[in-house]
Scaffold this motif. Structure first.
Motif, PDB file in Angstrom:
ATOM      1  N   ARG A  66     -28.860 -31.705  51.209  1.00  0.00           N
ATOM      2  CA  ARG A  66     -29.263 -31.812  49.919  1.00  0.00           C
ATOM      3  C   ARG A  66     -29.317 -33.420  49.905  1.00  0.00           C
ATOM      4  O   ARG A  66     -30.028 -33.771  49.091  1.00  0.00           O
ATOM      5  CB  ARG A  66     -28.108 -31.443  48.785  1.00  0.00           C
ATOM      6  CG  ARG A  66     -28.252 -31.633  47.430  1.00  0.00           C
ATOM      7  CD  ARG A  66     -27.312 -31.054  46.487  1.00  0.00           C
ATOM      8  NE  ARG A  66     -25.991 -31.396  46.632  1.00  0.00           N
ATOM      9  CZ  ARG A  66     -24.848 -31.115  45.950  1.00  0.00           C
ATOM     10  NH1 ARG A  66     -25.079 -29.972  45.090  1.00  0.00           N
ATOM     11  NH2 ARG A  66     -23.933 -31.561  45.913  1.00  0.00           N
ATOM     12  N   THR A 111     -18.097 -29.262  42.806  1.00  0.00           N
ATOM     13  CA  THR A 111     -16.987 -29.867  43.815  1.00  0.00           C
ATOM     14  C   THR A 111     -15.599 -30.677  43.109  1.00  0.00           C
ATOM     15  O   THR A 111     -14.494 -30.282  43.616  1.00  0.00           O
ATOM     16  CB  THR A 111     -17.667 -30.816  44.769  1.00  0.00           C
ATOM     17  OG1 THR A 111     -18.701 -30.374  45.569  1.00  0.00           O
ATOM     18  CG2 THR A 111     -16.833 -31.618  45.700  1.00  0.00           C
ATOM     19  N   GLY A 165     -25.959 -26.605  43.368  1.00  0.00           N
ATOM     20  CA  GLY A 165     -24.632 -26.890  43.879  1.00  0.00           C
ATOM     21  C   GLY A 165     -24.219 -26.272  44.963  1.00  0.00           C
ATOM     22  O   GLY A 165     -24.610 -24.856  45.170  1.00  0.00           O
ATOM     23  N   VAL A 166     -23.527 -26.846  45.839  1.00  0.00           N
ATOM     24  CA  VAL A 166     -22.800 -26.189  47.058  1.00  0.00           C
ATOM     25  C   VAL A 166     -21.676 -25.368  46.593  1.00  0.00           C
ATOM     26  O   VAL A 166     -21.614 -24.232  47.006  1.00  0.00           O
ATOM     27  CB  VAL A 166     -22.261 -27.294  47.911  1.00  0.00           C
ATOM     28  CG1 VAL A 166     -21.388 -26.587  49.186  1.00  0.00           C
ATOM     29  CG2 VAL A 166     -23.081 -28.211  48.242  1.00  0.00           C
ATOM     30  N   THR A 167     -20.930 -25.410  45.472  1.00  0.00           N
ATOM     31  CA  THR A 167     -20.062 -24.478  44.974  1.00  0.00           C
ATOM     32  C   THR A 167     -20.914 -23.150  44.260  1.00  0.00           C
ATOM     33  O   THR A 167     -20.322 -22.053  44.569  1.00  0.00           O
ATOM     34  CB  THR A 167     -19.115 -25.134  43.849  1.00  0.00           C
ATOM     35  OG1 THR A 167     -18.832 -26.667  44.157  1.00  0.00           O
ATOM     36  CG2 THR A 167     -17.890 -24.365  43.600  1.00  0.00           C
ATOM     37  N   LYS A 204     -29.820 -35.225  43.481  1.00  0.00           N
ATOM     38  CA  LYS A 204     -28.508 -35.821  42.877  1.00  0.00           C
ATOM     39  C   LYS A 204     -28.956 -37.546  43.048  1.00  0.00           C
ATOM     40  O   LYS A 204     -28.626 -38.067  43.903  1.00  0.00           O
ATOM     41  CB  LYS A 204     -27.447 -35.515  44.001  1.00  0.00           C
ATOM     42  CG  LYS A 204     -26.305 -35.462  43.136  1.00  0.00           C
ATOM     43  CD  LYS A 204     -25.194 -34.678  43.962  1.00  0.00           C
ATOM     44  CE  LYS A 204     -23.796 -34.829  43.840  1.00  0.00           C
ATOM     45  NZ  LYS A 204     -23.536 -34.195  42.293  1.00  0.00           N
ATOM     46  N   GLU A 263     -27.435 -26.053  33.011  1.00  0.00           N
ATOM     47  CA  GLU A 263     -26.188 -26.327  33.821  1.00  0.00           C
ATOM     48  C   GLU A 263     -25.390 -27.229  32.706  1.00  0.00           C
ATOM     49  O   GLU A 263     -25.718 -27.584  31.749  1.00  0.00           O
ATOM     50  CB  GLU A 263     -26.356 -27.195  35.099  1.00  0.00           C
ATOM     51  CG  GLU A 263     -27.004 -28.294  35.129  1.00  0.00           C
ATOM     52  CD  GLU A 263     -27.476 -29.100  36.377  1.00  0.00           C
ATOM     53  OE1 GLU A 263     -26.425 -28.989  37.179  1.00  0.00           O
ATOM     54  OE2 GLU A 263     -28.504 -29.663  36.548  1.00  0.00           O
ATOM     55  N   GLY A 290     -22.729 -30.808  32.428  1.00  0.00           N
ATOM     56  CA  GLY A 290     -22.468 -32.003  32.840  1.00  0.00           C
ATOM     57  C   GLY A 290     -22.491 -32.154  34.382  1.00  0.00           C
ATOM     58  O   GLY A 290     -23.577 -32.782  35.202  1.00  0.00           O
ATOM     59  N   SER A 291     -21.589 -31.711  35.097  1.00  0.00           N
ATOM     60  CA  SER A 291     -21.401 -32.084  36.624  1.00  0.00           C
ATOM     61  C   SER A 291     -21.193 -30.654  37.163  1.00  0.00           C
ATOM     62  O   SER A 291     -20.345 -30.546  38.430  1.00  0.00           O
ATOM     63  CB  SER A 291     -20.507 -32.996  37.111  1.00  0.00           C
ATOM     64  OG  SER A 291     -19.276 -32.976  36.436  1.00  0.00           O
ATOM     65  N   TYR A 309     -27.710 -38.727  35.574  1.00  0.00           N
ATOM     66  CA  TYR A 309     -26.408 -39.087  35.057  1.00  0.00           C
ATOM     67  C   TYR A 309     -26.285 -40.204  33.846  1.00  0.00           C
ATOM     68  O   TYR A 309     -25.792 -39.793  32.647  1.00  0.00           O
ATOM     69  CB  TYR A 309     -25.359 -39.353  36.264  1.00  0.00           C
ATOM     70  CG  TYR A 309     -25.477 -38.065  37.089  1.00  0.00           C
ATOM     71  CD1 TYR A 309     -24.507 -37.127  37.015  1.00  0.00           C
ATOM     72  CD2 TYR A 309     -26.276 -38.054  37.984  1.00  0.00           C
ATOM     73  CE1 TYR A 309     -24.514 -36.082  37.861  1.00  0.00           C
ATOM     74  CE2 TYR A 309     -26.248 -37.148  39.123  1.00  0.00           C
ATOM     75  CZ  TYR A 309     -25.456 -36.087  38.710  1.00  0.00           C
ATOM     76  OH  TYR A 309     -25.559 -34.873  39.620  1.00  0.00           O
TER      77      TYR A 309
END
Ligand SMILES: Cc1ncc(COP(=O)(O)O)c(C=O)c1O
Ligand SMILES: Cc1ncc(COP(=O)(O)O)c(C=O)c1O
Lengths: 356, 356
Positions: free
Chosen positions: A95, A303, A259-261, A197, A233, A235-236, A202
């Motif tokens: 990523r 994460t 996201g990886v999660t 990212k 989505e 915020g984070s 942000y």
């Protein structure tokens, strides 16, 4: 062949470590950091592990003006066996390089990045906290350092990795959080930088969070930048809704962070034969499902928080309470399984973890 | 009352100055800089003029991760009378504070900012170049400096001003440039950060510029983020079209940067009784006007280039040549009048200039 024989300069005196029980997110940093430089004429060079120290940059460095930068976030966990392991670092490195491409930053050799993460964590191994819910947050990032005020890709960069022992991201832990739907500000739009990212995503989102923080909302839920109708989505975190037995998450449409999660949640649900769908989903659909009593669970994935159940979703004056503000079964099972894999408490059937 | 008694520490030895004739944009920096700190408990404090020097920051400083930052760009000019004058610095300070509000950065007292700019330029007065077309570019900016990885507004900032003697921004000077219409990437969308002068807007735009640079296009023309139909602005300029005797520029819709040059162009045109309209304008309308032979001129406006005639506008495979690739009368008159006011060659009927 990329450089992997990093020079390592260790600190003379180690810093005192914070109490495992009192860790906050992203406030404490370890004894060492990784730094590697890039020059357009040389490529990436001089990878090194050095004592954690300030960075010295020309005030004209492009990072300060045009924000050409990318970052990643992953974690190292202390296992009950006394090992330290990383969760899917390969995904973060891929990523990072996809973010690099969007931001016109030179990519980094995969093996080199992996080696840098592993070696740095290894040097600061005694900083990986052991208390339940704690971990060592790993923050790789790249900044444009050329001193030049023209708007163009920088000819110089720094790739840096810092480490931070962290507690739970949300004070609430696995308890459900309240999320407010944002209907004025926009995080990202297709064709923009939402998928990368990168800092600007942000910075632009702070104002929305500020707006709702006083009312007790942990984060905001972003809607799409075109019509403000479709769910993007949180915020984070990426976001999932369980409606009538089916788990639905917004498809990766170009403006959502992959996201990886999120990916891991999808894999886990599939392995459990729980129906999971990636598609466009509107706020109206969520409202309707809620009215019909079919919105069984909602949760964020990331994460920092792993799985964060959403107990209330608010928009305008409407407050949708989800699952009586309690953690749902699927949320709980995902959280438990993910963390058990991360902390090495159960077998890792997916080969997600990598020992340092 | 805000602090204005800045401490001034001058260099021992001045740097050699670049040749006025060989100045590029944003490559050389003067002997001094202005720095002021902010802490949430103290407000803005310790404004100081010091020798130009590197900034030292913790690697966890928020600017490196979440891009909370704003900047400005304005110029000081050497007049034929030997004075140095600023062009509408009040507009830049107001815009800085509007950007601050969007980005959750504490605003700066107007008089304090004005005084900082004036005093710094005054200290480095001998750096204001004298050759035709040259000026001293002034870059105020604010960066978030708190060492913290949580996504939240920083509790600490630095306000910095650096100065750079510059030549013409475009190698082409007042000669027309070629601009490519961007139809894949998006600079900004209403509800995003397009209206603020903040790093992320520029970082996200690099990829589009890279795409067309090889084909000889100076910059890209951005379309709106919703429908990719309406004209927004050019890389670092606002944009104007003269169609059938009327000058049209996109209205400030929330995603366009409100340019100081744009505002000045509108004022000048009004003072000349040339019809000027701020409204939504589509690419289709431009194409149609071009086909009918009514697209008489197109030009960009910005501090760096002042007025930059657009000689060709390209989208997909269509190349619209405008005014035979020659500088139009209105573009020329605007450029001449603006620069004459900026360099003090004619009276300044609008009180736009401020002597340092
Ligand atoms: C905007 C955004 N969405 C989603 C996520 C979740 O991604 P991951 O699961 O890779 O941590 C993050 C990262 O923390 C994020 O910053
Ligand atoms: C994106 C963008 N648009 C327009 C402009 C023109 O604004 P100004 O006339 O204030 O320089 C700038 C600044 O240079 C800019 O960065």
């Amino acid at each position: 062949m990329a450089q992997k024989d990093f020079t390592i300069t260790k600190v003379m005196t180690k810093k005192p470590k914070p109490d495992d029980q009192e860790l906050e997110f992203g406030k404490h940093f370890t004894d060492h950091m990784f730094v590697m430089d890039y020059h357009i004429d040389k490529g990436w060079y001089d990878g090194r592990i050095i004592p954690y120290q300030p960075i010295t940059l020309d005030p004209a460095s492009m990072i300060f003006h045009y924000g050409q930068t990318v970052f990643e976030g992953l974690k190292a966990y202390s296992t009950s066996k006394g090992d330290v392991q990383l969760f899917r670092p390969d995904e973060n490195i891929h990523r990072l390089n996809r973010s690099n491409e969007r931001m016109c930053i030179p990519t980094i050799d995969f093996d080199l990045a992996m080696e840098a993460i592993k070696q740095l964590v290894s040097v600061d191994k005694d900083w990986v906290p052991k208390a339940k819910g704690t971990s060592l947050y790993i923050r790789p990032y790249i900044i444009a350092t050329e001193p030049y005020l023209g708007v163009a890709p920088s000819k110089q960069y720094k790739f840096i990795i810092i480490l931070s022992p962290v507690g739970a991201y949300y004070k609430e832990g696995i308890n459900p959080v309240k999320i407010a739907v944002e209907n004025e500000y926009i995080r990202a739009v297709e064709g923009g930088t939402g998928e990368a990212k990168t800092a600007g995503n942000y910075a632009g989102s702070l104002i929305a969070q500020e707006k709702v923080a006083d009312d007790g909302y942990a984060q905001v839920l972003w809607l799409d930048g075109h019509e403000k109708r479709y769910i993007e989505e949180v915020g984070s975190m990426n976001v999932f809704f369980k409606i009538n037995g089916e788990v639905i998450t917004p498809a990766l449409n170009g403006s959502i962070l992959p996201g990886v999660t999120r990916k891991s949640v999808i894999d886990l649900l599939k392995s459990w034969d729980i129906p999971v769908t990636e598609r466009r989903i509107s706020l109206d659909e969520i409202k309707e499902a809620h009215q019909k009593g079919q919105l069984e669970e909602a949760f964020g994935s990331g994460t920092a928080a792993v799985i964060s159940p959403i107990g209330e979703l608010a928009f305008n004056q409407v407050h949708m309470v989800i699952n009586d503000m309690k953690t749902g079964d699927v949320s709980k099972r995902l959280y438990d399984t993910m963390t058990q894999i991360q902390y090495g408490d159960i077998e890792d059937p997916f080969d997600w973890t990598i020992r340092v």
